[in-house]
Design a protein around this motif. Structure first.
Motif, PDB file in Angstrom:
ATOM      1  N   PRO A 127      -0.189  31.121  13.623  1.00 29.24           N
ATOM      2  CA  PRO A 127      -1.244  30.609  14.500  1.00 29.24           C
ATOM      3  C   PRO A 127      -1.660  31.656  15.533  1.00 29.24           C
ATOM      4  O   PRO A 127      -0.821  32.264  16.192  1.00 29.24           O
ATOM      5  CB  PRO A 127      -0.583  29.397  15.173  1.00 29.24           C
ATOM      6  CG  PRO A 127       0.462  28.952  14.195  1.00 29.24           C
ATOM      7  CD  PRO A 127       0.975  30.219  13.563  1.00 29.24           C
ATOM      8  N   GLY A 128      -2.949  31.873  15.629  1.00 34.43           N
ATOM      9  CA  GLY A 128      -3.475  32.871  16.545  1.00 34.43           C
ATOM     10  C   GLY A 128      -3.914  34.149  15.875  1.00 34.43           C
ATOM     11  O   GLY A 128      -4.583  34.985  16.498  1.00 34.43           O
ATOM     12  N   ARG A 204      -6.880  28.147  15.267  1.00 30.64           N
ATOM     13  CA  ARG A 204      -5.435  27.954  15.481  1.00 30.64           C
ATOM     14  C   ARG A 204      -4.953  26.668  14.830  1.00 30.64           C
ATOM     15  O   ARG A 204      -3.858  26.626  14.256  1.00 30.64           O
ATOM     16  CB  ARG A 204      -5.125  27.924  16.980  1.00 30.64           C
ATOM     17  CG  ARG A 204      -5.270  29.265  17.673  1.00 30.64           C
ATOM     18  CD  ARG A 204      -5.121  29.097  19.172  1.00 30.64           C
ATOM     19  NE  ARG A 204      -5.434  30.337  19.849  1.00 30.64           N
ATOM     20  CZ  ARG A 204      -4.539  31.270  20.155  1.00 30.64           C
ATOM     21  NH1 ARG A 204      -3.278  31.085  19.852  1.00 30.64           N
ATOM     22  NH2 ARG A 204      -4.906  32.376  20.764  1.00 30.64           N
ATOM     23  N   THR A 208      -2.309  26.398  11.773  1.00 28.23           N
ATOM     24  CA  THR A 208      -1.092  25.612  11.934  1.00 28.23           C
ATOM     25  C   THR A 208      -0.974  24.528  10.871  1.00 28.23           C
ATOM     26  O   THR A 208       0.130  24.074  10.562  1.00 28.23           O
ATOM     27  CB  THR A 208      -1.032  25.012  13.351  1.00 28.23           C
ATOM     28  OG1 THR A 208      -1.250  26.054  14.308  1.00 28.23           O
ATOM     29  CG2 THR A 208       0.334  24.395  13.638  1.00 28.23           C
TER      30      THR A 208
END
Length: 422
Positions: A127-128, A204, A208
């Motif tokens: 994530p990111g 994100r 996820t």
């Protein structure tokens, strides 16, 4: 005629996407800097390691006749409306995702990126990653700004190789864009390929989703793997327990134990980093424990093999052991992460004489040595001191194998009653 779509990375994510896009009438090119792989695909042959084994050479030839082509020329990336990065992100020795191939793809694409292009990432990432790793590379290399000059979004890969019910068209596609406009641009593209598009709040959240879906599988498999050892030690038939438990219409989803967990969907522990300056906070302890449990299964299967041989007056040293099914899942050729290799290596180190059979894997090497392939399956099972079912391919007649084999260990619970099962 310029293509509408460029698929960057022609592996287990990229080739099925290219196949779906071509079938939907989207003019598609596949970009791969490896000229040998591109040449093989151009000639209608699947290079070693390409895809997941569910795409056949005949299907590839149909893609080519439908307009799909491969290229090693990055300049062609500057002529498409949509570019999808499907580069591999394997686990390194530190069990962190290796984003180097994604970075290389991003830098290549950035040099040819045009305004109004939609850039999508499908690789498994932390994530990111889309915002903090991919976005800066694209912006610095192109001089353009994501969300203003070009669209940027993430969509997790969701294909299940070998699944005859759910394919690209009827599996909902999750997307999360940097901006609302980015999300809608991604939705417009994927809407041409699939029946349903699910919009996440942002990249994100979409990233996820992949973490949750992958880890859900590993955690639940770890639970039934622990139950397998528990039930065996207590004289309980686990497979009957699962059969009964799965009749509950709520609060339970059935999973099956096995010799280990393979495939491209490696568990994501999230104790790594998207880049050296940013950690991801608290690690996922449940996932870490699940990985430990699943990682022990090849050793547990080896122990069960030696115990069965001992119970029948034989030693593992010098025993002839036949392994059935060495791919990571039924009815595909892909060996990615298959526990068969570790089980074979452990048995070889104990002095066993190995053979194998797999209708999808014509040649197999373990510890640098070729393992003999059994051409006559039932005769080989009759001659082997122990036959171990590691993967239940549809072509296996388990009733016939159970009758022929001197001793059969079924790690998939697919054989008739009376057979030794995990």
């Amino acid at each position: 005629m310029p293509a509408d779509l460029a698929v960057i990375g022609l592996g287990h994510l990229g080739l099925p996407l290219a196949q779906a896009a071509t079938a939907a009438g989207v003019r598609t090119i596949g970009y791969d800097p490896d000229s040998r792989a591109a040449d093989e695909l151009r000639a209608g042959r699947l290079p070693t390691g390409a895809g997941d084994g569910s795409l056949t050479a005949a299907e590839l030839r149909r893609m080519i006749s439908g307009g799909f082509r491969t290229t090693t020329d990055p300049a062609e990336l500057g002529r498409v409306r949509t570019a999808v990065i499907c580069s591999p992100t394997p686990l390194g020795e530190d069990r962190r995702l290796d984003l180097s191939a994604v970075g290389e793809a991003a830098r290549t694409l950035a040099g040819w990126l045009r305004p109004h292009t939609t850039v999508l990432l499908e690789s498994t990432v932390y994530p990111g990653t889309t915002e903090e790793f991919l976005r800066p590379l694209l912006e610095e290399g192109s001089g353009l700004r994501a969300g203003r000059d070009f669209h940027l979004a993430y969509s997790p890969g969701r294909l299940d190789p070998g699944n005859r019910v759910y394919g690209y068209a009827n599996t909902p596609k999750v997307i999360g864009g940097l901006t609302a406009a980015c999300t809608e641009a991604a939705a417009a593209f994927y809407g041409r390929l699939t029946e349903k598009v699910v919009r996440a709040r942002g990249p994100r959240e979409a990233e996820t989703v992949k973490v949750l879906e992958t880890n859900y599988r590993h955690v639940n498999i770890a639970l039934v793997n622990e139950m397998a050892a528990f039930c065996h030690d207590n004289g309980v038939d686990l497979w009957d327990v699962v059969r009964c438990a799965e009749t509950k219409p709520f609060g339970f989803q059935s999973f099956r134990p096995g010799p280990g967990v393979g495939g491209h969907g490696a568990p994501i522990e999230c104790d790594g980093m998207t880049h050296p300056q940013r950690g991801l906070g608290l690690p996922l302890r449940m996932v870490e424990l699940a990985q430990q449990v699943n990682g022990r299964m090849p050793g547990y299967v080896t122990q069960r093999c030696t115990a069965l041989l001992n119970e029948h007056g034989k030693s593992a040293r010098g025993a002839h052991v036949l392994l059935l099914g060495v791919s990571y899942k039924p009815d595909v050729a892909d060996e990615e992460g298959s526990p068969a290799r570790e089980i074979a290596a452990r048995l070889m180190e104990l002095g066993a004489q190995l053979g194998y059979h797999d209708p999808y894997v014509p040649g197999w090497r373990v510890l640098g040595r070729p393992v003999p392939r059994a051409d006559a399956l039932y005769e080989a099972a009759a001659e082997a001191d122990l036959t171990v079912l590691l993967q239940h391919h549809r072509t296996y007649d388990l009733q016939g194998l159970a009758a022929k084999a001197q001793l059969l260990l079924d790690t998939r619970g697919a054989s008739p009653a009376g057979v030794h099962r995990l």
